[in-house]
Design an enzyme around this catalytic site. Structure first.
Site, mmCIF file in Angstrom:
data_model
loop_
_atom_site.group_PDB
_atom_site.id
_atom_site.type_symbol
_atom_site.label_atom_id
_atom_site.label_comp_id
_atom_site.label_asym_id
_atom_site.label_seq_id
_atom_site.Cartn_x
_atom_site.Cartn_y
_atom_site.Cartn_z
ATOM 1 N N SER A 121 44.330 47.908 30.388
ATOM 2 C CA SER A 121 44.054 48.950 31.382
ATOM 3 C C SER A 121 42.935 49.866 30.898
ATOM 4 O O SER A 121 42.783 50.102 29.693
ATOM 5 C CB SER A 121 45.331 49.767 31.595
ATOM 6 N N TYR A 144 39.286 51.160 36.474
ATOM 7 C CA TYR A 144 39.425 52.271 37.406
ATOM 8 C C TYR A 144 38.042 52.886 37.566
ATOM 9 O O TYR A 144 37.194 52.778 36.664
ATOM 10 C CB TYR A 144 40.372 53.334 36.851
ATOM 11 N N THR A 170 41.324 47.522 40.295
ATOM 12 C CA THR A 170 42.533 47.992 40.985
ATOM 13 C C THR A 170 42.131 48.876 42.159
ATOM 14 O O THR A 170 41.464 49.896 41.970
ATOM 15 C CB THR A 170 43.428 48.775 39.997
ATOM 16 N N LYS A 263 42.967 43.720 42.532
ATOM 17 C CA LYS A 263 44.414 43.948 42.385
ATOM 18 C C LYS A 263 44.849 45.095 43.297
ATOM 19 O O LYS A 263 44.241 46.175 43.259
ATOM 20 C CB LYS A 263 44.733 44.293 40.925
ATOM 21 N N HIS A 287 51.350 48.183 42.934
ATOM 22 C CA HIS A 287 51.294 48.995 41.711
ATOM 23 C C HIS A 287 52.709 49.252 41.177
ATOM 24 O O HIS A 287 53.017 50.311 40.636
ATOM 25 C CB HIS A 287 50.587 50.330 42.000
HETATM 26 C C1 LIG Z 1 53.931 52.478 33.092
HETATM 27 C C2 LIG Z 1 52.998 51.728 34.003
HETATM 28 C C3 LIG Z 1 51.636 51.953 33.916
HETATM 29 C C4 LIG Z 1 50.761 51.258 34.758
HETATM 30 N N1 LIG Z 1 49.415 51.448 34.609
HETATM 31 C C5 LIG Z 1 48.557 50.706 35.362
HETATM 32 C C6 LIG Z 1 47.152 50.785 35.132
HETATM 33 O O1 LIG Z 1 46.687 51.491 34.238
HETATM 34 N N2 LIG Z 1 46.347 50.021 35.919
HETATM 35 C C7 LIG Z 1 46.840 49.202 36.916
HETATM 36 O O2 LIG Z 1 46.070 48.523 37.607
HETATM 37 N N3 LIG Z 1 48.171 49.091 37.131
HETATM 38 C C8 LIG Z 1 49.034 49.811 36.369
HETATM 39 N N4 LIG Z 1 50.380 49.667 36.552
HETATM 40 C C9 LIG Z 1 50.883 48.688 37.544
HETATM 41 C C10 LIG Z 1 51.040 47.313 36.865
HETATM 42 O O3 LIG Z 1 49.798 46.767 36.545
HETATM 43 C C11 LIG Z 1 51.787 46.321 37.784
HETATM 44 O O4 LIG Z 1 51.112 46.258 39.015
HETATM 45 C C12 LIG Z 1 53.238 46.694 38.026
HETATM 46 O O5 LIG Z 1 53.818 47.229 36.867
HETATM 47 C C13 LIG Z 1 54.024 45.447 38.443
HETATM 48 O O6 LIG Z 1 55.341 45.774 38.753
HETATM 49 P P1 LIG Z 1 56.574 45.605 37.728
HETATM 50 O O7 LIG Z 1 56.473 46.733 36.758
HETATM 51 O O8 LIG Z 1 57.754 45.711 38.623
HETATM 52 O O9 LIG Z 1 56.430 44.257 37.058
HETATM 53 C C14 LIG Z 1 51.274 50.347 35.721
HETATM 54 C C15 LIG Z 1 52.654 50.130 35.797
HETATM 55 C C16 LIG Z 1 53.508 50.797 34.945
HETATM 56 C C17 LIG Z 1 54.988 50.514 35.050
#
Ligand SMILES: Cc1cc2nc3c(=O)[nH]c(=O)nc-3n(C[C@H](O)[C@H](O)[C@H](O)COP(=O)(O)O)c2cc1C
Length: 410
Positions: A121, A144, A170, A263, A287
């Site tokens: 990320s 981002y 994203t 995404k 997300h």
């Molecule tokens: C703690 C956390 C931080 C996240 N940070 C980002 C991020 O920096 N960039 C991004 O595109 N998605 C981020 N996401 C979303 C994840 O990439 C992903 O889409 C999501 O966690 C999938 O769902 P799941 O946690 O149920 O597997 C984050 C998710 C979590 C739980």
């Protein structure tokens, strides 16, 4: 034995105690201060989208074929033209260094050791340079644009110089989701400590001395996107939104020579726009329910996106995948691979790099077993013919998922 080796041995033992993703989640909860656990486990508003993502998998009914003679299943696949030993990619997640000293480098190594890939990320807490040079692992980079399109282009250049071949943009964060667990801890935008919340957070940290001591002993450094001070990506770390237009995606396409993944798509219409703008792959994602609450469950959005663009580009899906059977359902509905977020974060919090490896191993072994029970010998053979439907009632008894909705931390 040096401290690091002792800690590593403890993590290896801890990883062995995990038998499913729910175990990893419980271990993460025990180990982390609640402000950090809630940052990972929580979602936006009433957490309905998170709940829906998980519940959607409970509504899947398989249609097994008996007597096929299938006693083993091949789960290797290809994503964006590259081999993966298991079709489970580790999604981009911010501030992973907060969960465990192994941080993003540990996640990248764990993915590589299991023959898959992790997505770093923009706000992981480690720079692209650090992770690629320390691990030598193949990583994808997630972008981002909180500091504007020029900053985004600068980050692309850095990723390219580090040998990154896949850029994940994203698009679902034009405003920050309202993550009320974080708000209640007084730490929005992302986990900022100030005079208003310092005492309450200090008390929480005091109750998790092992977590605090390990991070302190190995150098507490939460988040710095650049090896240089105040580098590109800092605005994202400050919790600013990242609005991308389709024109921006087309502009990034023009400067990015590698594969480009969009995404955060939830409809066939947006899938088509992303492909028109130059995407090589789409991730159907909300997300993890952290942005728009009341968004559709990603499993339910997947067939529409697949019907629109599935013949042209790879379609991936994430959100709510907690079992190998969930991977089977997603692939049967047209996904080329899945991404997981919280499952590996729980593993990381519970037992560092070995914990992440363990979570991938668990999902791989569940996936294999589920395919054999279906009578399906290979990932390539998965399709809608293996599904009875998606509308059977969610099983209620003794389930670990879905999480409780309505913002409950139970
Ligand atoms: C703690 C956390 C931080 C996240 N940070 C980002 C991020 O920096 N960039 C991004 O595109 N998605 C981020 N996401 C979303 C994840 O990439 C992903 O889409 C999501 O966690 C999938 O769902 P799941 O946690 O149920 O597997 C984050 C998710 C979590 C739980």
């Amino acid at each position: 034995m040096a401290l690091r080796e002792l800690l590593r041995a403890a993590d290896v033992r801890g990883a062995r105690r995990l038998h499913n993703v729910a175990d990893a989640r419980r271990a993460a909860r025990r180990r982390l201060p609640s402000v950090v656990y809630d940052y990972v486990d929580g979602a936006a508003d009433d957490e309905l989208a998170l709940w829906r993502n998980e519940a959607a998998f409970g509504s899947v009914t398989f249609r097994p074929k008996m007597g096929s003679g299938c006693v083993s299943a091949s789960i290797a696949s290809r994503v964006l033209g590259a081999d993966v030993a298991v079709p489970v990619i580790l999604a981009p997640c911010g501030l992973v260094r907060l969960l465990h000293r192994d941080g993003a480098a540990g996640v990248a190594r764990a993915a590589a050791s299991r023959g898959t890939v992790s997505v770093l990320s923009t706000v992981a807490g480690s720079s692209i340079e650090e992770v690629t040079s320390q691990t030598g692992a193949r990583v994808w980079f997630q972008l981002y644009a909180s500091g504007g399109i020029r900053e985004a282009e600068m980050l692309c250049r850095r990723a390219s110089e580090c040998g990154v071949e896949v850029l994940v943009v994203t698009v679902d964060i034009p405003a920050l989701g309202n993550r009320e667990r974080d708000v209640r801890h007084g730490v929005t935008p992302p986990l900022r400590v100030d005079s208003h919340n310092a005492v309450a957070l200090g008390v929480q940290v005091f109750t998790k001395p092992r977590w605090a001591a390990e991070l302190a002993a190995t150098g507490l450094r939460l988040a710095r996107p650049s090896a240089r001070s105040s580098g590109p990506g800092d605005s994202a770390l400050q919790g600013r939104a990242s609005p991308f237009s389709w024109d921006d995606i087309a502009r990034l396409r023009a400067v990015w020579a590698g594969a480009l993944v969009v995404k955060g798509v939830l409809s066939g219409e947006d899938g088509a726009r992303a492909v028109d703008a130059g995407a090589d792959a789409i991730v159907v994602s909300n997300h993890g329910g952290r942005q728009l609450d009341n968004a559709p469950a990603t499993l339910h959005a997947l067939p529409d996106v697949g019907a629109e663009v599935g013949g042209k580009v790879d379609v991936l899906v994430d959100g709510g995948i907690r079992r190998g059977a969930h991977v089977v359902a997603a692939l049967a509905l047209g996904a080329r691979a899945v991404m997981i977020g919280r499952p590996y974060l729980y593993g990381l919090a519970a037992a560092g790099e070995p914990g992440v490896e363990r979570v991938v191993d668990i999902l791989a072994s569940e996936l294999r077993r589920c395919m054999v029970l279906l009578g399906c010998p290979s990932i390539e053979d998965l399709g809608p013919q293996w599904l009875e439907g998606l509308d059977a009632p969610v099983p209620g008894a003794r389930r670990a998922w879905p999480s409780a909705p309505h913002g409950s931390t139970a």
